[in-house]
Design a protein around this motif. Sequence first.
Motif, PDB file in Angstrom:
ATOM      1  N   THR A  51      35.097  36.147 -13.711  1.00 25.59           N
ATOM      2  CA  THR A  51      36.212  37.008 -14.044  1.00 25.59           C
ATOM      3  C   THR A  51      35.931  37.834 -15.015  1.00 25.59           C
ATOM      4  OG1 THR A  51      37.806  35.219 -13.337  1.00 25.59           O
ATOM      5  CG2 THR A  51      38.783  36.843 -14.654  1.00 25.59           C
ATOM      6  N   VAL A  52      36.132  38.953 -14.850  1.00 24.85           N
ATOM      7  CA  VAL A  52      35.896  40.264 -15.832  1.00 24.85           C
ATOM      8  C   VAL A  52      37.207  40.820 -16.397  1.00 24.85           C
ATOM      9  CG1 VAL A  52      33.331  40.736 -15.040  1.00 24.85           C
ATOM     10  CG2 VAL A  52      35.286  42.111 -14.168  1.00 24.85           C
ATOM     11  N   ASP A  53      37.321  41.412 -17.558  1.00 31.08           N
ATOM     12  CA  ASP A  53      38.756  42.116 -17.846  1.00 31.08           C
ATOM     13  C   ASP A  53      38.277  43.483 -17.606  1.00 31.08           C
ATOM     14  OD1 ASP A  53      37.045  43.034 -19.952  1.00 31.08           O
ATOM     15  OD2 ASP A  53      37.824  41.871 -21.632  1.00 31.08           O
ATOM     16  N   SER A  54      39.506  44.258 -18.157  1.00 30.28           N
ATOM     17  CA  SER A  54      39.458  45.874 -17.742  1.00 30.28           C
ATOM     18  C   SER A  54      38.280  46.541 -18.439  1.00 30.28           C
ATOM     19  CB  SER A  54      40.762  46.435 -18.185  1.00 30.28           C
ATOM     20  OG  SER A  54      40.820  46.095 -19.809  1.00 30.28           O
ATOM     21  N   SER A  55      37.573  45.916 -19.434  1.00 29.26           N
ATOM     22  CA  SER A  55      36.357  46.432 -20.062  1.00 29.26           C
ATOM     23  C   SER A  55      35.197  46.064 -19.325  1.00 29.26           C
ATOM     24  CB  SER A  55      36.292  46.078 -21.688  1.00 29.26           C
ATOM     25  OG  SER A  55      37.346  46.673 -22.211  1.00 29.26           O
ATOM     26  N   GLY A  56      35.331  45.218 -18.406  1.00 25.08           N
ATOM     27  CA  GLY A  56      33.988  44.719 -17.555  1.00 25.08           C
ATOM     28  C   GLY A  56      33.305  43.715 -18.502  1.00 25.08           C
ATOM     29  N   LEU A  58      32.646  39.696 -19.425  1.00 23.10           N
ATOM     30  CA  LEU A  58      32.986  38.387 -18.596  1.00 23.10           C
ATOM     31  C   LEU A  58      33.879  37.391 -19.399  1.00 23.10           C
ATOM     32  CD1 LEU A  58      31.495  36.709 -16.308  1.00 23.10           C
ATOM     33  CD2 LEU A  58      29.827  35.897 -17.882  1.00 23.10           C
ATOM     34  N   VAL A  59      34.848  37.042 -18.754  1.00 23.91           N
ATOM     35  CA  VAL A  59      35.721  36.081 -19.364  1.00 23.91           C
ATOM     36  C   VAL A  59      35.887  34.638 -18.794  1.00 23.91           C
ATOM     37  CG1 VAL A  59      37.240  37.953 -20.183  1.00 23.91           C
ATOM     38  CG2 VAL A  59      37.714  36.978 -18.084  1.00 23.91           C
ATOM     39  N   ASP A  60      35.047  34.559 -17.609  1.00 21.21           N
ATOM     40  CA  ASP A  60      34.914  33.314 -16.955  1.00 21.21           C
ATOM     41  C   ASP A  60      34.039  33.170 -16.037  1.00 21.21           C
ATOM     42  OD1 ASP A  60      35.870  30.472 -16.594  1.00 21.21           O
ATOM     43  OD2 ASP A  60      37.156  31.105 -14.910  1.00 21.21           O
ATOM     44  N   LEU A  61      33.282  32.205 -15.701  1.00 21.03           N
ATOM     45  CA  LEU A  61      32.183  31.714 -15.182  1.00 21.03           C
ATOM     46  C   LEU A  61      32.073  30.444 -14.595  1.00 21.03           C
ATOM     47  CD1 LEU A  61      29.334  32.354 -13.773  1.00 21.03           C
ATOM     48  CD2 LEU A  61      28.625  31.592 -15.944  1.00 21.03           C
ATOM     49  N   GLN A  84      28.433  42.285 -10.870  1.00 20.42           N
ATOM     50  CA  GLN A  84      28.476  43.572 -10.320  1.00 20.42           C
ATOM     51  C   GLN A  84      29.703  43.963  -9.443  1.00 20.42           C
ATOM     52  OE1 GLN A  84      25.149  44.516  -8.059  1.00 20.42           O
ATOM     53  NE2 GLN A  84      25.316  46.764  -8.241  1.00 20.42           N
ATOM     54  N   ALA A  85      29.880  42.749  -8.438  1.00 14.91           N
ATOM     55  CA  ALA A  85      31.217  42.997  -7.531  1.00 14.91           C
ATOM     56  C   ALA A  85      32.330  43.068  -8.344  1.00 14.91           C
ATOM     57  CB  ALA A  85      31.111  41.555  -6.522  1.00 14.91           C
ATOM     58  N   ALA A  86      32.764  42.267  -9.298  1.00 15.10           N
ATOM     59  CA  ALA A  86      33.804  42.387 -10.033  1.00 15.10           C
ATOM     60  C   ALA A  86      33.937  43.712 -10.971  1.00 15.10           C
ATOM     61  CB  ALA A  86      33.751  41.097 -11.201  1.00 15.10           C
TER      62      ALA A  86
END
Length: 128
Positions: A51-56, A58-61, A84-86
């Motif tokens: 999961t990535v936020d609006s800035s790209g 990484l917030v969860d893996l 990359q997909a996110a």
Amino acid sequence: MGIPDPEASRQHLAAWKGRIDQLAADTQAMSAQFEGLKVTAADPDGLAQVTVDSSGNLVDLVLSERTRRISTEDTAQAVLAAVQAAKAQIAERSAEIISETLGSDSAAGQAIADRVRSQLMPRAGEED
């Protein structure tokens, strides 16, 4: 050249101020939508979900149990593919928000969307 009409000048300034006020309100609304924007994506094999936020950022893996049976290099590649997909999805969603807020024909909106896209998806060789 004649003397400018004071009433026409006031109307022109009022219209200009109205456009500026609307742009400020639209920009605030857009910013609020970006604040809560997050995207979750996985690699094609389903080994890593990020999961990535609006800035790209990484917030969860989440790693699949299958990553225990593969090399660390393959796991790393799965994570990178998912990120990359996110980021691509965040860039697309950001462009949609910008278009919905500022309009698809807005030069400012297009410039912002281009900047977001370049920050989230740098060309090969441009990454940190």
